[in-house]
Design an enzyme around this catalytic site. Structure first.
Site, PDB file in Angstrom:
ATOM      1  N   ASP A 104       0.859  -1.192   0.000  1.00  0.00           N
ATOM      2  CA  ASP A 104       0.000   0.000   0.000  1.00  0.00           C
ATOM      3  C   ASP A 104       0.888   1.233   0.000  1.00  0.00           C
ATOM      4  O   ASP A 104       2.132   1.143   0.064  1.00  0.00           O
ATOM      5  CB  ASP A 104      -0.939   0.000   1.219  1.00  0.00           C
ATOM      6  CG  ASP A 104      -2.271   0.713   0.936  1.00  0.00           C
ATOM      7  OD1 ASP A 104      -2.236   1.882   0.490  1.00  0.00           O
ATOM      8  OD2 ASP A 104      -3.338   0.115   1.157  1.00  0.00           O
TER       9      ASP A 104
ATOM     10  N   GLY B 275       4.582   1.200  -1.446  1.00  0.00           N
ATOM     11  CA  GLY B 275       4.716   1.446  -2.886  1.00  0.00           C
ATOM     12  C   GLY B 275       3.468   2.072  -3.451  1.00  0.00           C
ATOM     13  O   GLY B 275       2.448   2.208  -2.768  1.00  0.00           O
TER      14      GLY B 275
ATOM     15  N   PHE C  61       1.040   1.643  -6.757  1.00  0.00           N
ATOM     16  CA  PHE C  61       0.818   0.691  -7.854  1.00  0.00           C
ATOM     17  C   PHE C  61       0.719   1.357  -9.234  1.00  0.00           C
ATOM     18  O   PHE C  61       0.561   0.678 -10.236  1.00  0.00           O
ATOM     19  CB  PHE C  61      -0.312  -0.303  -7.577  1.00  0.00           C
ATOM     20  CG  PHE C  61      -1.660   0.216  -7.126  1.00  0.00           C
ATOM     21  CD1 PHE C  61      -2.303   1.253  -7.764  1.00  0.00           C
ATOM     22  CD2 PHE C  61      -2.298  -0.410  -6.052  1.00  0.00           C
ATOM     23  CE1 PHE C  61      -3.557   1.678  -7.356  1.00  0.00           C
ATOM     24  CE2 PHE C  61      -3.561   0.014  -5.630  1.00  0.00           C
ATOM     25  CZ  PHE C  61      -4.191   1.060  -6.283  1.00  0.00           C
TER      26      PHE C  61
ATOM     27  N   HIS D  30     -12.611  -1.392  -8.208  1.00  0.00           N
ATOM     28  CA  HIS D  30     -13.818  -0.548  -8.357  1.00  0.00           C
ATOM     29  C   HIS D  30     -13.524   0.949  -8.215  1.00  0.00           C
ATOM     30  O   HIS D  30     -14.327   1.773  -8.609  1.00  0.00           O
ATOM     31  CB  HIS D  30     -14.942  -1.015  -7.416  1.00  0.00           C
ATOM     32  CG  HIS D  30     -14.759  -0.727  -5.962  1.00  0.00           C
ATOM     33  ND1 HIS D  30     -15.784  -0.944  -5.044  1.00  0.00           N
ATOM     34  CD2 HIS D  30     -13.722  -0.240  -5.243  1.00  0.00           C
ATOM     35  CE1 HIS D  30     -15.372  -0.594  -3.844  1.00  0.00           C
ATOM     36  NE2 HIS D  30     -14.131  -0.174  -3.933  1.00  0.00           N
TER      37      HIS D  30
HETATM   38  C1  LIG Z   1     -10.997   0.992  -1.037  1.00  0.00           C
HETATM   39  S1  LIG Z   1      -9.511   0.683  -0.158  1.00  0.00           S
HETATM   40  C2  LIG Z   1      -9.569  -1.095   0.014  1.00  0.00           C
HETATM   41  C3  LIG Z   1      -8.761  -1.579   1.176  1.00  0.00           C
HETATM   42  C4  LIG Z   1      -8.832  -3.089   1.430  1.00  0.00           C
HETATM   43  N1  LIG Z   1      -8.276  -3.850   0.335  1.00  0.00           N
HETATM   44  C5  LIG Z   1     -10.258  -3.501   1.728  1.00  0.00           C
HETATM   45  O1  LIG Z   1     -10.893  -4.216   0.947  1.00  0.00           O
HETATM   46  O2  LIG Z   1     -10.744  -3.074   2.790  1.00  0.00           O
HETATM   47  C6  LIG Z   1      -8.262   0.942  -1.398  1.00  0.00           C
HETATM   48  C7  LIG Z   1      -6.841   0.758  -0.903  1.00  0.00           C
HETATM   49  O3  LIG Z   1      -5.957   0.971  -2.009  1.00  0.00           O
HETATM   50  C8  LIG Z   1      -4.858   1.756  -1.554  1.00  0.00           C
HETATM   51  N2  LIG Z   1      -4.292   2.517  -2.672  1.00  0.00           N
HETATM   52  C9  LIG Z   1      -4.876   3.565  -3.318  1.00  0.00           C
HETATM   53  N3  LIG Z   1      -4.054   4.045  -4.273  1.00  0.00           N
HETATM   54  C10 LIG Z   1      -2.923   3.312  -4.216  1.00  0.00           C
HETATM   55  C11 LIG Z   1      -1.712   3.328  -4.958  1.00  0.00           C
HETATM   56  N4  LIG Z   1      -1.523   4.218  -5.937  1.00  0.00           N
HETATM   57  N5  LIG Z   1      -0.776   2.412  -4.664  1.00  0.00           N
HETATM   58  C12 LIG Z   1      -0.958   1.514  -3.663  1.00  0.00           C
HETATM   59  N6  LIG Z   1      -2.108   1.442  -2.928  1.00  0.00           N
HETATM   60  C13 LIG Z   1      -3.082   2.325  -3.203  1.00  0.00           C
HETATM   61  C14 LIG Z   1      -5.473   2.657  -0.513  1.00  0.00           C
HETATM   62  O4  LIG Z   1      -4.483   3.224   0.327  1.00  0.00           O
HETATM   63  C15 LIG Z   1      -6.447   1.725   0.186  1.00  0.00           C
HETATM   64  O5  LIG Z   1      -5.841   1.051   1.240  1.00  0.00           O
END
Ligand SMILES: C[S@@+](CC[C@H](N)C(=O)[O-])C[C@H]1O[C@@H](n2cnc3c(N)ncnc32)[C@H](O)[C@@H]1O
Length: 356
Positions: A215, A241, A243, A261
């Protein structure tokens, strides 16, 4: 008959014949936010945790909960009428079985953080649904900017969001721990892990697994403290990191829970392709979200969740299992299957095939 609508599209098929049309359902849906907000305020006021200590009379509850006496009786009795509390023959209020298990913050099964997230973020944001529909533009000041940075800049906002993610993914994570052949794999990385709820639930049940969560770097302290709290620091680590710019860590299994989503189609496909690249041949990708049924007429929650993406994000939308299978096949996954998890989440699971 040519030109006639398919049966399932007709008013009759939906139980809406003209002779028995009634306003009940319309009014029920129209007023639904009253019920919802009564529950969200009860969680905000910690009503269920206080009552979990034992049934209590109105005068004691008013003081403990800290509300004005004018609305108190109606508030608690409304919660009784909604089936969230009961009132016994001595006029004491007690929790219903589900509220006692899931809304008493002292229990590990507590899901109140999800309702707090709904109360603080969604309830306000949904006031802008009409504007979002008219403009197509996100209405959330943080995620609407297209990145999570603004959300995490403010500490209390970050905390409510991440606690909400944990409570919202707990049941799906517990289901996935049961419904996937983990014995065939040794390492797991949860992509976009938030506090790490999912890898915790999975490696807790499967002691042979190790891995961690990937994350944004801002998440590291809260991830580390969550993992420590669950005594899993020796088996799970944090992979900081982005993504959009960093390669994904290698592992036998990648999970993307409620990640796709958030983003538009080119980004969804790019994330799937990145996972495919980081997995070994035979490795598995597990995607889960509130999936829309393929016919797009049954899963109201998933369709409304897609509108939540319209309100919150710049390009996100929910999708069907058929769409997800197609995207995964396109980037090279095979043996793709769907697996229902909890009431609202369904997983799509694919295996990285050897080059054809
Ligand atoms: C909607 S949350 C879902 C969290 C978890 N997987 C869940 O189902 O509860 C989206 C996650 O993606 C991470 N995220 C968003 N943009 C990101 C990026 N560019 N690189 C890595 N992680 C990212 C956010 O920090 C967050 O923890």
């Amino acid at each position: 008959m040519e030109g006639a609508p398919a049966l399932e599209n007709t008013a009759e098929a939906n139980g809406l014949g003209a002779e028995d049309a009634s306003p009940s359902r319309i009014l029920d849906i129209g007023y639904a936010f009253w019920r919802s907000k009564a529950l969200l305020s009860a969680v905000e006021l910690d009503v269920f945790t206080i009552i979990a200590e034992g049934p209590q009379r109105l005068d004691s509850l008013v003081g403990r909960v800290g509300i004005h006496e004018r609305g108190a009786r109606d508030f608690f009795d409304a919660l009784v009428a909604l089936g969230l509390l009961y009132r016994d023959e001595k006029d004491r209020y007690g929790n219903s079985a589900d509220c006692d298990r899931y809304l008493d913050r002292r229990k590990p099964s507590y899901l109140g953080e999800l309702l707090t997230h709904l109360n603080v973020r969604h309830y306000q944001n949904w006031g802008s649904l009409t504007r979002a529909l008219r403009t197509g533009a996100p209405q959330s000041k943080e995620l609407g900017l297209g990145s999570y940075r603004a959300l995490y800049d403010d500490r209390p906002t970050q905390e409510i969001f991440l606690n909400g993610m944990t409570a919202g993914s707990l049941l799906a994570a517990q289901a996935l721990a049961k419904e996937f052949p983990w014995r065939d794999y040794r390492t797991i990385i949860d992509i976009g892990t938030a506090q790490g709820c999912l890898p915790v639930e999975i490696v807790y049940v499967h002691p042979h697994l190790t891995g961690g969560g990937f994350d944004l770097p801002a998440i590291e302290p809260t991830f580390m403290s969550y993992i420590r709290k669950h005594g899993l620091s020796d088996r799970l680590q944090f992979y900081p990191g982005n993504f959009f710019s960093d390669p994904l860590p290698e592992a036998d299994v990648h999970v993307m829970g409620r990640i796709l989503h958030n983003w538009d189609l080119p980004t969804k496909t790019m994330l799937l392709a990145n996972a495919h690249q980081a997995l070994p041949v035979g490795g598995a990708l597990i995607v889960y979200d509130p999936l829309i049924d393929d016919g797009r007429r049954v899963q109201a929650h998933a369709l409304l969740s897609s509108l939540n993406m319209l309100i919150e994000t710049a390009g996100g939308f929910e999708y069907t299992a058929a769409q997800c299978r197609e995207w995964m096949r396109h980037v090279g996954f095979r043996d793709i299957r769907t697996q229902p998890l909890d009431d609202v989440h369904t997983a799509v699971i694919g295996i990285k095939a050897a080059r054809e």
